[in-house]
Motif scaffolding. Structure first.
Motif, PDB file in Angstrom:
ATOM      1  N   GLY A   1      -6.637 -23.633   1.519  1.00 19.32           N
ATOM      2  CA  GLY A   1      -7.337 -22.576   2.254  1.00 19.32           C
ATOM      3  C   GLY A   1      -6.959 -22.556   3.722  1.00 19.32           C
TER       4      GLY A   1
ATOM      5  N   TRP B   1     -11.299 -19.177   8.327  1.00 16.94           N
ATOM      6  CA  TRP B   1     -11.110 -17.853   7.757  1.00 16.94           C
ATOM      7  C   TRP B   1     -10.475 -17.950   6.362  1.00 16.94           C
ATOM      8  CZ3 TRP B   1      -6.340 -14.546   8.731  1.00 16.94           C
ATOM      9  CH2 TRP B   1      -6.512 -13.283   8.193  1.00 16.94           C
ATOM     10  N   GLY B   2      -9.422 -18.725   6.254  1.00 22.11           N
ATOM     11  CA  GLY B   2      -8.734 -18.887   4.982  1.00 22.11           C
ATOM     12  C   GLY B   2      -9.650 -19.444   3.917  1.00 22.11           C
ATOM     13  N   LEU B   3     -10.439 -20.421   4.302  1.00 17.13           N
ATOM     14  CA  LEU B   3     -11.346 -21.029   3.331  1.00 17.13           C
ATOM     15  C   LEU B   3     -12.397 -20.023   2.867  1.00 17.13           C
ATOM     16  CD1 LEU B   3     -11.568 -23.773   2.063  1.00 17.13           C
ATOM     17  CD2 LEU B   3     -13.308 -24.372   3.753  1.00 17.13           C
TER      18      LEU B   3
ATOM     19  N   LEU C   1      -1.735 -16.282   6.692  1.00 13.77           N
ATOM     20  CA  LEU C   1      -2.227 -14.915   6.596  1.00 13.77           C
ATOM     21  C   LEU C   1      -2.410 -14.328   7.988  1.00 13.77           C
ATOM     22  CD1 LEU C   1      -2.604 -13.599   3.936  1.00 13.77           C
ATOM     23  CD2 LEU C   1      -5.000 -14.231   3.931  1.00 13.77           C
TER      24      LEU C   1
ATOM     25  N   ASN D   1      -8.151  -8.141   6.414  1.00 15.11           N
ATOM     26  CA  ASN D   1      -6.786  -7.921   5.975  1.00 15.11           C
ATOM     27  C   ASN D   1      -6.224  -6.599   6.475  1.00 15.11           C
ATOM     28  OD1 ASN D   1      -5.727 -10.094   4.068  1.00 15.11           O
ATOM     29  ND2 ASN D   1      -7.841  -9.829   3.407  1.00 15.11           N
TER      30      ASN D   1
ATOM     31  N   LEU E   1      -3.067 -18.015  -8.583  1.00 12.49           N
ATOM     32  CA  LEU E   1      -2.659 -18.694  -7.358  1.00 12.49           C
ATOM     33  C   LEU E   1      -2.173 -20.116  -7.593  1.00 12.49           C
ATOM     34  CD1 LEU E   1      -4.783 -18.369  -4.113  1.00 12.49           C
ATOM     35  CD2 LEU E   1      -2.320 -18.240  -4.459  1.00 12.49           C
TER      36      LEU E   1
ATOM     37  N   ALA F   1     -10.801 -17.542   0.568  1.00 17.02           N
ATOM     38  CA  ALA F   1     -10.606 -18.137  -0.753  1.00 17.02           C
ATOM     39  C   ALA F   1     -11.916 -18.149  -1.533  1.00 17.02           C
ATOM     40  CB  ALA F   1     -10.058 -19.553  -0.619  1.00 17.02           C
TER      41      ALA F   1
ATOM     42  N   TRP G   1      -3.200 -21.459   4.108  1.00 15.47           N
ATOM     43  CA  TRP G   1      -3.151 -20.093   3.652  1.00 15.47           C
ATOM     44  C   TRP G   1      -3.719 -19.151   4.725  1.00 15.47           C
ATOM     45  CZ3 TRP G   1      -7.426 -17.565   0.473  1.00 15.47           C
ATOM     46  CH2 TRP G   1      -7.043 -16.301   0.059  1.00 15.47           C
ATOM     47  N   GLY G   2      -4.884 -19.518   5.256  1.00 19.17           N
ATOM     48  CA  GLY G   2      -5.513 -18.693   6.279  1.00 19.17           C
ATOM     49  C   GLY G   2      -4.632 -18.545   7.503  1.00 19.17           C
TER      50      GLY G   2
ATOM     51  N   HIS H   1      -2.060 -12.451  -2.485  1.00 15.45           N
ATOM     52  CA  HIS H   1      -3.062 -13.471  -2.209  1.00 15.45           C
ATOM     53  C   HIS H   1      -4.438 -12.871  -1.977  1.00 15.45           C
ATOM     54  CE1 HIS H   1       0.247 -16.265  -1.961  1.00 15.45           C
ATOM     55  NE2 HIS H   1      -0.618 -17.214  -1.987  1.00 15.45           N
ATOM     56  N   ASN H   2      -4.500 -11.563  -1.852  1.00 14.02           N
ATOM     57  CA  ASN H   2      -5.792 -10.903  -1.750  1.00 14.02           C
ATOM     58  C   ASN H   2      -6.156 -10.165  -3.021  1.00 14.02           C
ATOM     59  OD1 ASN H   2      -7.083 -11.119   1.025  1.00 14.02           O
ATOM     60  ND2 ASN H   2      -4.919 -10.812   1.501  1.00 14.02           N
ATOM     61  N   HIS H   3      -5.288 -10.250  -4.010  1.00 17.97           N
ATOM     62  CA  HIS H   3      -5.592  -9.616  -5.296  1.00 17.97           C
ATOM     63  C   HIS H   3      -5.403 -10.645  -6.397  1.00 17.97           C
ATOM     64  CE1 HIS H   3      -5.733  -5.409  -3.741  1.00 17.97           C
ATOM     65  NE2 HIS H   3      -5.073  -5.995  -2.767  1.00 17.97           N
ATOM     66  N   PRO H   4      -6.409 -11.498  -6.570  1.00 20.08           N
ATOM     67  CA  PRO H   4      -6.283 -12.620  -7.488  1.00 20.08           C
ATOM     68  C   PRO H   4      -6.011 -12.157  -8.917  1.00 20.08           C
ATOM     69  CG  PRO H   4      -8.480 -12.546  -6.477  1.00 20.08           C
ATOM     70  CD  PRO H   4      -7.722 -11.407  -5.940  1.00 20.08           C
TER      71      PRO H   4
ATOM     72  N   GLY I   1      -8.113 -19.609  11.882  1.00 20.02           N
ATOM     73  CA  GLY I   1      -7.300 -19.417  10.679  1.00 20.02           C
ATOM     74  C   GLY I   1      -7.758 -20.305   9.541  1.00 20.02           C
ATOM     75  N   PHE I   2      -8.048 -21.538   9.851  1.00 21.22           N
ATOM     76  CA  PHE I   2      -8.520 -22.493   8.847  1.00 21.22           C
ATOM     77  C   PHE I   2      -9.786 -21.994   8.155  1.00 21.22           C
ATOM     78  CE2 PHE I   2      -6.613 -26.801  10.406  1.00 21.22           C
ATOM     79  CZ  PHE I   2      -5.360 -26.318  10.131  1.00 21.22           C
TER      80      PHE I   2
ATOM     81  N   GLU J   1       0.830  -1.208   0.000  1.00 19.46           N
ATOM     82  CA  GLU J   1       0.000   0.000   0.000  1.00 19.46           C
ATOM     83  C   GLU J   1       0.863   1.256   0.000  1.00 19.46           C
ATOM     84  OE1 GLU J   1      -2.484  -3.215   0.875  1.00 19.46           O
ATOM     85  OE2 GLU J   1      -3.109  -1.273   0.110  1.00 19.46           O
TER      86      GLU J   1
ATOM     87  N   LEU K   1     -12.789 -14.505  -2.636  1.00 21.63           N
ATOM     88  CA  LEU K   1     -11.919 -13.982  -3.690  1.00 21.63           C
ATOM     89  C   LEU K   1     -12.093 -14.732  -5.000  1.00 21.63           C
ATOM     90  CD1 LEU K   1      -8.699 -13.444  -1.570  1.00 21.63           C
ATOM     91  CD2 LEU K   1     -10.185 -11.681  -2.498  1.00 21.63           C
TER      92      LEU K   1
ATOM     93  N   HIS L   1     -11.398 -17.928  -5.552  1.00 21.29           N
ATOM     94  CA  HIS L   1     -10.434 -18.995  -5.819  1.00 21.29           C
ATOM     95  C   HIS L   1     -11.113 -20.358  -5.886  1.00 21.29           C
ATOM     96  CE1 HIS L   1      -7.171 -16.243  -3.972  1.00 21.29           C
ATOM     97  NE2 HIS L   1      -7.213 -16.091  -5.257  1.00 21.29           N
TER      98      HIS L   1
END
Lengths: 184, 184
Positions: free
Chosen positions: A147, B150-152, A154, B108, A115, B155, A150-151, A107-110, B147-148, A30, B158, B160
């Motif tokens: 997911g 949330w990530g899913l 993140l 985020n 990915l 995804a 990744w979560g 990862h937040n801007h596909p 986290g799990f 940013e 977004l 994915h």
DNA sequence: ACCTGAACACCGTTCAAGT
DNA sequence: ACCTGAACACCGTTCAAGT
């Protein structure tokens, strides 16, 4: 002949990318602006556009050439699937933690980057049969596992998880996954 | 007496928030600007600052008053922990899918809002003992589970994960978690 | 009290002009 | 070929002035 008055050397894409990545590591995507980047390179803002189409392409280029190759996938050496999965997860974690700000951003801007690249999915789909996941659920399970990890990564990157607990939590996570993966 | 020349009614925070949320739902947080918001409200951009401190506070306000209350936590009714966990996950999913753009954004930007709010963590920590998670791992496991899921959900939001597979994948995910949670 | 216009310090990017 | 200055269309926000 066109070389900047303020610099001896002409600009290169490599130099631009390296400096941009440094700024991203320091302050997040940013806070990176084409104008700040130019100032850092001691160059007119518009000179950048001679080497880079625009900001999005710049970031894409950094990812493809500098970050993605850092993912070290575990080899198909016949090791138990639990070990391979653990190795894959840790490789992914190392990647995420090398340039957390950039990693979080892309990862937040596909739109920036695809990915499902870098062979991660292939390794995942190689492991799942050995874990006893039935064929019709393998693609879905691959999505789910990605997911999950990744979560968690993140959440780590964003500071939701205390730095001292991150390591232990990641172990809990992998244990949970390897226990839950095989259907009884 | 100060009421806008172009509007009959004076501005209210509620109206500002509602309109902002509509714009966010339509085009994402990135595309929301104070100036566009003002135009949508048929008002001078600077009038907004009489009702809202700044853009970050505006978004924070929308989250706290409009989104967070939408999380419907499962009651402590003595149901099996698997059912309670599934109910919690689906409640979280419903929240994420109500305003995906806003949800993605605030998750985020930890500066905008404190994540561990809304009682989600309390419910999680209530469920884990019943699942047989030893006390010294409960906090870590709560982080991991959040986290799990949330990530899913991220995804999903977004794009994915294909919209048609999202439902089935979420079931796979919950099954995996409930299988893997108890230590043997 | 509530609203507003001008202004400041920023953005990304285009385009024509310089060497 | 490579660089640049001026310009355009945007941002968020401050501040003094209007009613």
């Amino acid at each position: 002949m066109g070389v900047s008055a303020r610099r001896g050397t002409p600009l290169t894409v490599e130099e631009i990318r390296a400096t941009a990545l440094r700024l991203i590591d320091a302050g997040g995507v940013e806070s990176l602006s084409m104008r700040k980047l130019a100032a850092e390179l001691d160059v007119n803002p518009m000179s950048l556009y001679h080497h880079v189409a625009n900001k999005t392409e710049l970031i894409k280029g950094i990812c493809l050439e500098t970050v993605v190759p850092l993912l070290h996938l575990p080899p198909a050496d016949g090791a138990p699937w639990q070990d391979q999965l653990r190795a894959l997860a840790y490789a992914y974690r190392r990647l995420a933690r090398t340039h957390p700000a950039l990693w979080t951003y892309v990862h937040n801007h596909p739109d920036v980057i695809e990915l499902k690249e870098g062979g991660l999915w292939e390794v995942l789909l190689r492991i799942l049969p050995a874990a006893g996941v039935p064929e019709d659920k393998r693609l879905g399970t691959a999505d789910v596992l990605h997911g999950f990890v990744w979560g968690l990564l993140l959440a780590e990157s964003l500071g939701h998880i205390g730095g001292d607990q991150a390591e232990a939590n990641f172990e809990i996570a992998i244990d949970l996954i390897t226990r839950g993966l095989p259907e009884h």
